[in-house]
Design a protein around this motif. Structure first.
Motif, PDB file in Angstrom:
ATOM      1  N   ARG A   1       0.889  -1.110   0.156  1.00 21.93           N
ATOM      2  CA  ARG A   1       0.058  -0.169   0.045  1.00 21.93           C
ATOM      3  C   ARG A   1       0.768   1.356  -0.096  1.00 21.93           C
ATOM      4  N   VAL A   2       1.728   1.196   0.587  1.00 21.74           N
ATOM      5  CA  VAL A   2       2.881   2.261   0.766  1.00 21.74           C
ATOM      6  C   VAL A   2       3.399   2.834  -0.597  1.00 21.74           C
TER       7      VAL A   2
ATOM      8  N   GLY B   1       5.789   4.826  10.542  1.00 18.28           N
ATOM      9  CA  GLY B   1       4.841   6.006  10.774  1.00 18.28           C
ATOM     10  C   GLY B   1       5.420   7.439  10.192  1.00 18.28           C
ATOM     11  N   LYS B   2       6.991   7.174   9.802  1.00 14.85           N
ATOM     12  CA  LYS B   2       7.435   8.561   9.526  1.00 14.85           C
ATOM     13  C   LYS B   2       7.741   8.567   7.995  1.00 14.85           C
TER      14      LYS B   2
ATOM     15  N   GLY C   1      -4.985   3.717   6.015  1.00 13.65           N
ATOM     16  CA  GLY C   1      -5.530   3.313   7.292  1.00 13.65           C
ATOM     17  C   GLY C   1      -5.177   4.236   8.223  1.00 13.65           C
ATOM     18  N   ASP C   2      -6.136   4.303   9.467  1.00 17.38           N
ATOM     19  CA  ASP C   2      -5.730   5.650  10.214  1.00 17.38           C
ATOM     20  C   ASP C   2      -4.477   5.123  11.047  1.00 17.38           C
ATOM     21  N   GLY C   3      -3.829   6.244  11.314  1.00 18.92           N
ATOM     22  CA  GLY C   3      -2.433   5.996  12.161  1.00 18.92           C
ATOM     23  C   GLY C   3      -1.117   5.289  11.629  1.00 18.92           C
TER      24      GLY C   3
ATOM     25  N   ILE D   1       5.225  13.652   8.816  1.00 19.03           N
ATOM     26  CA  ILE D   1       5.996  13.968   7.561  1.00 19.03           C
ATOM     27  C   ILE D   1       7.322  14.905   7.929  1.00 19.03           C
ATOM     28  N   ASP D   2       8.541  14.297   7.410  1.00 23.74           N
ATOM     29  CA  ASP D   2       9.571  14.864   7.634  1.00 23.74           C
ATOM     30  C   ASP D   2      10.146  15.376   6.166  1.00 23.74           C
TER      31      ASP D   2
END
Length: 181
Positions: free
Chosen positions: A88-89, A116-117, A147-149, A154-155
């Motif tokens: 998905r990413v 998450g980053k 999906g949530d979380g 975002i860096d």
């Protein structure tokens, strides 16, 4: 006294079978009588008896042994290997301009995603600043897709610039203005 079993000889045709002149009835009877008595037949039977028995019995309804559709097998492979989030990413990376807009997508590209980053590189400091301001909206949009979380931070990184070294460099200067951010 000991009784000795007699070897069965060729069976004679019974009252219901009639003797044929061509001898096919005798040949069939001989074949039936000697079918399991040859060494090769005994070997085949022993081999067959040693094979593991298949506990599943084919039925009228589909099961795992039937040919499967490629899509369902790929879904099962992805789920078994735990590749769902990674795929998905990668899909988000491929559709980046569509998700963040054509202008931002043309000047900012995602580089990595871990824990998450999301690390995004901008091609100028102006676009890095713009993406920093848009970060909450982009995080919200990405979490709708993934999906949530999933994305928490975002860096934003500025552009890659070469180190300016050489004869014409001035000492104690700040360098080109558009490369630091």
């Amino acid at each position: 006294m000991r009784r000795v079993a007699e070897e069965p000889g060729p069976a004679q045709p019974g009252p219901e079978e009639e003797h044929r002149d061509d001898g096919l009835d005798l040949a069939r009877q001989l074949t039936r009588a000697t079918a399991g008595s040859t060494p090769a037949a005994r070997k085949r039977r022993a081999k067959r008896d040693r094979r593991p028995r298949d506990t599943q019995v084919s039925g009228a309804h589909p099961d795992d042994r039937d040919p499967q559709l490629l899509g369902s097998q790929l879904e099962r492979l992805v789920a078994d290997q735990g590749w769902a989030l990674e795929l998905r990413v990668r899909g988000v990376f491929a559709r980046w301009p569509e998700l963040v807009g054509a202008d931002v997508g043309a000047h900012c590209t995602p580089e990595t995603f871990a824990e998450g980053k999301l690390v995004v590189r901008a091609d100028s400091t102006a676009w890095a600043t713009e993406l920093t301001h848009l970060a909450p909206a982009v995080v919200r949009r990405l979490n709708q897709e993934l999906g949530d979380g999933t994305v928490t931070v975002i860096d934003v990184l500025g552009p890659h610039t070469p180190k300016r070294r050489g004869r014409l460099r001035t000492r104690d200067s700040r360098g080109p203005r558009d490369t630091y951010g």
